[in-house]
Scaffold this motif. Sequence first.
Motif, PDB file in Angstrom:
ATOM      1  N   UNK A 167      -8.593   1.798  -1.479  1.00 15.81           N
ATOM      2  CA  UNK A 167      -7.871   0.539  -1.348  1.00 15.81           C
ATOM      3  C   UNK A 167      -8.203  -0.475  -2.436  1.00 15.81           C
ATOM      4  N   UNK A 168      -9.234  -0.214  -3.198  1.00 17.39           N
ATOM      5  CA  UNK A 168      -9.603  -1.108  -4.297  1.00 17.39           C
ATOM      6  C   UNK A 168      -8.854  -0.768  -5.586  1.00 17.39           C
ATOM      7  N   UNK A 169      -8.166   0.364  -5.596  1.00 17.72           N
ATOM      8  CA  UNK A 169      -7.461   0.804  -6.807  1.00 17.72           C
ATOM      9  C   UNK A 169      -5.957   0.722  -6.629  1.00 17.72           C
ATOM     10  N   UNK A 170      -5.284   0.557  -7.731  1.00 19.71           N
ATOM     11  CA  UNK A 170      -3.824   0.542  -7.756  1.00 19.71           C
ATOM     12  C   UNK A 170      -3.322   1.968  -7.939  1.00 19.71           C
ATOM     13  N   UNK A 171      -2.332   2.395  -7.145  1.00 20.15           N
ATOM     14  CA  UNK A 171      -1.791   3.738  -7.351  1.00 20.15           C
ATOM     15  C   UNK A 171      -1.058   3.824  -8.691  1.00 20.15           C
ATOM     16  N   UNK A 172      -0.907   5.036  -9.204  1.00 24.21           N
ATOM     17  CA  UNK A 172      -0.261   5.232 -10.490  1.00 24.21           C
ATOM     18  C   UNK A 172       1.198   4.772 -10.473  1.00 24.21           C
ATOM     19  N   UNK A 173       1.885   4.931  -9.363  1.00 24.94           N
ATOM     20  CA  UNK A 173       3.306   4.540  -9.255  1.00 24.94           C
ATOM     21  C   UNK A 173       3.456   3.489  -8.168  1.00 24.94           C
ATOM     22  N   UNK A 174       4.098   2.375  -8.485  1.00 26.82           N
ATOM     23  CA  UNK A 174       4.287   1.310  -7.492  1.00 26.82           C
ATOM     24  C   UNK A 174       5.736   0.871  -7.335  1.00 26.82           C
ATOM     25  N   UNK A 175       6.622   1.381  -8.168  1.00 26.45           N
ATOM     26  CA  UNK A 175       8.012   0.903  -8.143  1.00 26.45           C
ATOM     27  C   UNK A 175       8.687   1.125  -6.793  1.00 26.45           C
ATOM     28  N   UNK A 176       8.306   2.144  -6.056  1.00 21.49           N
ATOM     29  CA  UNK A 176       8.927   2.435  -4.771  1.00 21.49           C
ATOM     30  C   UNK A 176       8.341   1.603  -3.622  1.00 21.49           C
ATOM     31  N   UNK A 202      -2.316  -1.142  -3.428  1.00 24.84           N
ATOM     32  CA  UNK A 202      -3.484  -0.403  -2.945  1.00 24.84           C
ATOM     33  C   UNK A 202      -3.162   1.075  -2.812  1.00 24.84           C
ATOM     34  N   UNK A 203      -4.116   1.896  -3.198  1.00 26.76           N
ATOM     35  CA  UNK A 203      -3.951   3.347  -3.106  1.00 26.76           C
ATOM     36  C   UNK A 203      -4.508   3.846  -1.772  1.00 26.76           C
ATOM     37  N   UNK A 204      -3.810   3.483  -0.685  1.00 29.34           N
ATOM     38  CA  UNK A 204      -4.227   3.912   0.644  1.00 29.34           C
ATOM     39  C   UNK A 204      -4.023   5.395   0.886  1.00 29.34           C
ATOM     40  N   UNK A 205      -3.093   5.991   0.172  1.00 25.29           N
ATOM     41  CA  UNK A 205      -2.843   7.425   0.313  1.00 25.29           C
ATOM     42  C   UNK A 205      -4.109   8.233   0.018  1.00 25.29           C
ATOM     43  N   UNK A 206      -4.931   7.715  -0.901  1.00 28.11           N
ATOM     44  CA  UNK A 206      -6.176   8.392  -1.275  1.00 28.11           C
ATOM     45  C   UNK A 206      -7.408   7.645  -0.769  1.00 28.11           C
ATOM     46  N   UNK A 211       0.841  -1.190   0.000  1.00 28.16           N
ATOM     47  CA  UNK A 211       0.000   0.000   0.000  1.00 28.16           C
ATOM     48  C   UNK A 211       0.883   1.248   0.000  1.00 28.16           C
ATOM     49  N   UNK A 212       0.347   2.329  -0.517  1.00 33.65           N
ATOM     50  CA  UNK A 212       1.108   3.575  -0.559  1.00 33.65           C
ATOM     51  C   UNK A 212       0.701   4.575   0.521  1.00 33.65           C
ATOM     52  N   UNK A 213      -0.058   4.130   1.551  1.00 31.75           N
ATOM     53  CA  UNK A 213      -0.374   5.060   2.640  1.00 31.75           C
ATOM     54  C   UNK A 213       0.925   5.412   3.359  1.00 31.75           C
TER      55      UNK A 213
END
Length: 138
Positions: free
Chosen positions: A128-137, A121-125, A29-31
């Motif tokens: 959680x059902x969506x993939x964030x635009x950037x995941x490499x990090x 998961x795009x926890x930052x926004x 997750x990106x939260x």
Amino acid sequence: MLKTYKGSCHCGSVQFECDLDLSAGTSRCNCSFCSKTRFWKAFAKGGAFRLLQGAESLSDYQWTSPIESSPILHHFFCKRCGVRPFSRGWLEDFGGEFHAVYLSCLDDAEQDIAAAPVQYQDGRNDDYESCPAETRHL
């Protein structure tokens, strides 16, 4: 298929076992918490997680969502070595109680972890059902 894994912190004070199906997927997750701690996890629901030893060695960072009034996540870490082996939470939408297990704390599971699919998961926004635009990090 569910498989029982054993896990521990770095110093061995905290030991647990859990029943996971890593082939069904893991998540990142990106939260702010997950991205800063590189939390790669799998979920054990209900009684699929068992703390074998070290309850007295755990410290608890409790996280409360800005829209909730009580903590919904307990991020545990070993007071001796600082490793975070698992988190515990309760969410109605997720079926009640769950444990989010740090895959890096599973003992002798490298092959299964390497083969496990990852869901981002795009926890930052809070999506959680969506993939964030950037995941490499992550």
